[in-house]
Write a protein that holds these residues in place. Structure first.
Motif, PDB file in Angstrom:
ATOM      1  N   UNK A  28       0.813  -1.220   0.000  1.00 58.22           N
ATOM      2  CA  UNK A  28       0.000   0.000   0.000  1.00 58.22           C
ATOM      3  C   UNK A  28       0.846   1.268   0.000  1.00 58.22           C
ATOM      4  N   UNK A  29       1.959   1.254   0.719  1.00 58.20           N
ATOM      5  CA  UNK A  29       2.712   2.489   0.929  1.00 58.20           C
ATOM      6  C   UNK A  29       4.019   2.591   0.156  1.00 58.20           C
ATOM      7  N   UNK A  30       4.425   1.503  -0.489  1.00 61.85           N
ATOM      8  CA  UNK A  30       5.652   1.536  -1.291  1.00 61.85           C
ATOM      9  C   UNK A  30       5.361   1.214  -2.757  1.00 61.85           C
ATOM     10  N   UNK A  31       4.658   0.110  -3.006  1.00 60.81           N
ATOM     11  CA  UNK A  31       4.464  -0.335  -4.391  1.00 60.81           C
ATOM     12  C   UNK A  31       3.437   0.501  -5.148  1.00 60.81           C
ATOM     13  N   UNK A  32       2.246   0.652  -4.589  1.00 59.23           N
ATOM     14  CA  UNK A  32       1.202   1.395  -5.296  1.00 59.23           C
ATOM     15  C   UNK A  32       1.624   2.841  -5.571  1.00 59.23           C
ATOM     16  N   UNK A  33       2.206   3.560  -4.599  1.00 59.81           N
ATOM     17  CA  UNK A  33       2.668   4.919  -4.917  1.00 59.81           C
ATOM     18  C   UNK A  33       3.747   4.970  -5.996  1.00 59.81           C
ATOM     19  N   UNK A  34       4.457   3.862  -6.211  1.00 58.46           N
ATOM     20  CA  UNK A  34       5.542   3.835  -7.205  1.00 58.46           C
ATOM     21  C   UNK A  34       5.054   3.544  -8.616  1.00 58.46           C
ATOM     22  N   UNK A  35       3.773   3.249  -8.788  1.00 57.54           N
ATOM     23  CA  UNK A  35       3.264   2.903 -10.127  1.00 57.54           C
ATOM     24  C   UNK A  35       3.502   4.005 -11.165  1.00 57.54           C
ATOM     25  N   UNK A  41       9.518   5.524 -16.003  1.00 57.41           N
ATOM     26  CA  UNK A  41      10.850   4.966 -16.242  1.00 57.41           C
ATOM     27  C   UNK A  41      10.863   3.909 -17.333  1.00 57.41           C
ATOM     28  N   UNK A  42       9.684   3.457 -17.754  1.00 53.03           N
ATOM     29  CA  UNK A  42       9.618   2.425 -18.792  1.00 53.03           C
ATOM     30  C   UNK A  42      10.181   2.905 -20.118  1.00 53.03           C
ATOM     31  N   UNK A  43      10.091   4.205 -20.374  1.00 54.51           N
ATOM     32  CA  UNK A  43      10.592   4.712 -21.635  1.00 54.51           C
ATOM     33  C   UNK A  43       9.646   4.423 -22.782  1.00 54.51           C
ATOM     34  N   UNK A  56      12.146  -0.786  -9.761  1.00 58.48           N
ATOM     35  CA  UNK A  56      11.958  -2.212  -9.450  1.00 58.48           C
ATOM     36  C   UNK A  56      13.061  -2.694  -8.514  1.00 58.48           C
ATOM     37  N   UNK A  57      14.304  -2.377  -8.835  1.00 60.41           N
ATOM     38  CA  UNK A  57      15.414  -2.826  -7.993  1.00 60.41           C
ATOM     39  C   UNK A  57      15.361  -2.170  -6.617  1.00 60.41           C
ATOM     40  N   UNK A  58      14.923  -0.917  -6.564  1.00 58.61           N
ATOM     41  CA  UNK A  58      14.784  -0.249  -5.268  1.00 58.61           C
ATOM     42  C   UNK A  58      13.750  -0.956  -4.401  1.00 58.61           C
ATOM     43  N   UNK A  59      12.636  -1.306  -5.010  1.00 58.06           N
ATOM     44  CA  UNK A  59      11.588  -2.005  -4.264  1.00 58.06           C
ATOM     45  C   UNK A  59      12.038  -3.396  -3.843  1.00 58.06           C
ATOM     46  N   UNK A  60      12.798  -4.072  -4.692  1.00 61.68           N
ATOM     47  CA  UNK A  60      13.298  -5.406  -4.340  1.00 61.68           C
ATOM     48  C   UNK A  60      14.214  -5.346  -3.115  1.00 61.68           C
ATOM     49  N   UNK A  61      15.055  -4.315  -3.064  1.00 59.29           N
ATOM     50  CA  UNK A  61      15.942  -4.161  -1.906  1.00 59.29           C
ATOM     51  C   UNK A  61      15.133  -3.939  -0.636  1.00 59.29           C
ATOM     52  N   UNK A  62      14.084  -3.122  -0.721  1.00 55.26           N
ATOM     53  CA  UNK A  62      13.247  -2.853   0.450  1.00 55.26           C
ATOM     54  C   UNK A  62      12.522  -4.120   0.891  1.00 55.26           C
ATOM     55  N   UNK A  98      -1.269  -4.620  -6.618  1.00 54.99           N
ATOM     56  CA  UNK A  98      -0.303  -3.865  -7.420  1.00 54.99           C
ATOM     57  C   UNK A  98       0.396  -4.871  -8.341  1.00 54.99           C
ATOM     58  N   UNK A  99      -0.332  -5.382  -9.334  1.00 53.75           N
ATOM     59  CA  UNK A  99       0.115  -6.585 -10.049  1.00 53.75           C
ATOM     60  C   UNK A  99       1.399  -6.442 -10.848  1.00 53.75           C
ATOM     61  N   UNK A 100       1.754  -5.234 -11.269  1.00 52.80           N
ATOM     62  CA  UNK A 100       2.948  -5.087 -12.101  1.00 52.80           C
ATOM     63  C   UNK A 100       4.191  -4.721 -11.304  1.00 52.80           C
ATOM     64  N   UNK A 101       4.044  -4.531  -9.993  1.00 54.15           N
ATOM     65  CA  UNK A 101       5.203  -4.181  -9.178  1.00 54.15           C
ATOM     66  C   UNK A 101       5.393  -5.088  -7.970  1.00 54.15           C
ATOM     67  N   UNK A 102       4.336  -5.318  -7.208  1.00 48.43           N
ATOM     68  CA  UNK A 102       4.491  -6.011  -5.932  1.00 48.43           C
ATOM     69  C   UNK A 102       4.996  -7.445  -6.054  1.00 48.43           C
TER      70      UNK A 102
END
Length: 438
Positions: A28-35, A41-43, A56-62, A98-102
């Motif tokens: 709720x507080x990391x992935x969804x706000x990052x959408x 960043x997809x370009x 993506x890598x930032x979220x993986x580290x968290x 958050x299907x494309x990030x979480x």
């Protein structure tokens, strides 16, 4: 976010409760706000197939620092988090919001989850060292190459890809398509299903699973397939040609003729993961709908949207549909914990047949309530609908699961008829014993 009242979370393991609370907060507080950042960043153009958004890598580290990592591997695997299927299903629902990030951020996204389970369950020590370890660490990604273009491969006995032993190597030839993840620049390995013994009288002993490293000569990723216009970069669902591809004998998984055994072990729990993520997606779609219809700027014919009876009815129907589907999935997950996936095939099949259709129905109602905005790029609903529609094929089409459920039910027919006969005899006896005296 709706509360799950079907399972008393406080009665599950303390480890799960801790992970569930962390996962809920993380999504709720990391992935969804990052959408929006992920989308930015997809370009554009071909760049989308070459660069993975840094977020993506930032979220993986968290996620990894929180212990939200490889949660899908259950109690049977030393490499996993030790959760039951029921427990993981509840966390998978959260990630579906958050299907494309979480899911990827927690190293719990398909097709890697199923492939890691194949390596963990069926791989030898060398295969685990070379492929499972980097997958578990999130350093590489993978693809599972089974579906074929030229045959009806929903019946996997039809697949034509050949795997022929030649000296100290296997030679692979075939055409695959809809191979999810094959477009990802991090995809390092394919698990390929083909026939090593096409003349075997047992059609379920003809197939094998073999490891093909990405970049092996003869492997050509032809194109990404489109789903309602979406190409799902950077992972994609790709068409791949295998032409005279050579790999060493040690790349065979478990042994020749064991392909069906492997795919059944791979797909059972994975179908439940898809279903729970779908329920999370449906929950969020309903939230979008309720926010839209209660927006004070949205009035039609002198009424707020939520004052129209059809809107209220659609919200009620979506609430009921989601909760019914959730019950089916949690019941299937519980059965897997009790009797393993093979013993829970009926429950898995029912969930898999019901949930994708539920998701599409809920999304359709949400899109309709948004008007034209619902099918635009300004909301995620249309993209979710496109991806949700693929789930009616993924891991077996609806028709296959429905047929299986019917066959399982029909096994009870003889016992039912015997029960009817026993009752009829008992009724006849009662009538005879209590025949009125003239």
């Amino acid at each position: 976010m709706a509360c799950n009242t079907l399972v008393d979370i406080t009665k599950l393991s303390p480890k799960f409760q801790d992970l569930y609370a962390k996962a809920k907060d993380f999504v709720e507080n990391e992935c969804i706000p990052a959408e929006p950042l992920f989308a930015a960043q997809m370009g554009q153009g071909d760049q989308r197939w070459k660069v993975i958004p840094p977020v993506i890598e930032d979220l993986k580290k968290k996620a990894r620092s929180l212990g939200l990592w490889n949660l899908f591997l259950g109690r049977d695997y030393a490499e996993g988090a030790g959760l039951t299927n029921l427990e993981y299903s509840l966390i998978a629902e959260l990630t579906g919001r958050c299907p494309h990030l979480a899911p990827e951020s927690m190293n719990c996204s398909a097709p890697d989850t199923g492939n890691m389970e194949v390596f963990a369950k069926y791989g030898n020590a060398a295969q685990k060292k070379k492929w499972l370890e980097p997958l578990l660490q999130g350093k590489i990604r993978s693809a599972f190459a089974m579906t074929e273009k030229r045959v009806a491969s929903s019946d996997a006995t039809n697949i034509e890809t050949s795997i022929v032993r030649n000296g100290n190597e296997y030679v692979i030839n075939g055409l695959k398509w809809w191979i999810s993840g094959a477009g990802d620049p991090r995809c390092a390995v394919y698990l390929v299903m083909g026939k090593t013994d096409p003349n075997n009288k047992n059609p379920h002993r003809q197939q094998s699973i073999i490891i093909v490293p990405a970049g092996t000569p003869g492997v050509t990723v032809v194109r990404p397939m489109h789903v309602f216009g979406y190409d799902d970069a950077p992972e994609g669902h790709c068409e791949i040609v295998f032409k005279d591809v050579r790999v060493p004998l040690e790349n065979m998984v478990l042994g020749e003729g064991r392909g069906f055994e492997i795919i059944q072990g791979r797909l059972g729990p994975g179908r439940i993961h898809h279903c729970m993520r779908s329920i999370g997606m449906a929950e969020r779609a309903l939230e979008y709908m309720m926010a839209r219809v209660t927006d004070p700027s949205r009035r039609t014919f002198g009424k707020y949207l939520y004052e129209h009876g059809t809107i209220v009815a659609d919200i009620a129907k979506s609430r009921m549909d989601i909760d019914q589907a959730r019950f089916m999935v949690l019941n299937a997950a519980k059965r897997i914990d009790e009797v393993k996936a093979k013993g829970a095939m009926k429950e898995i099949g029912m969930a898999k047949a019901i949930v994708p259709t539920m998701l599409l129905t809920v999304l359709d109602r949400a899109m309709q309530a948004h008007g034209a905005a619902g099918i635009s790029q300004d909301f995620p609903l249309a993209r979710w609908y496109a991806s949700g529609r693929t789930l009616r094929y993924a891991d077996g089409p609806d028709e296959v699961h429905i047929a299986q459920i019917g066959k399982v039910e029909l096994r009870r027919a003889e016992g039912i008829k015997q029960q009817f006969e026993k009752r009829d005899n008992a009724s006849a006896k009662l009538l005879a014993d209590n025949k009125p005296k003239l």
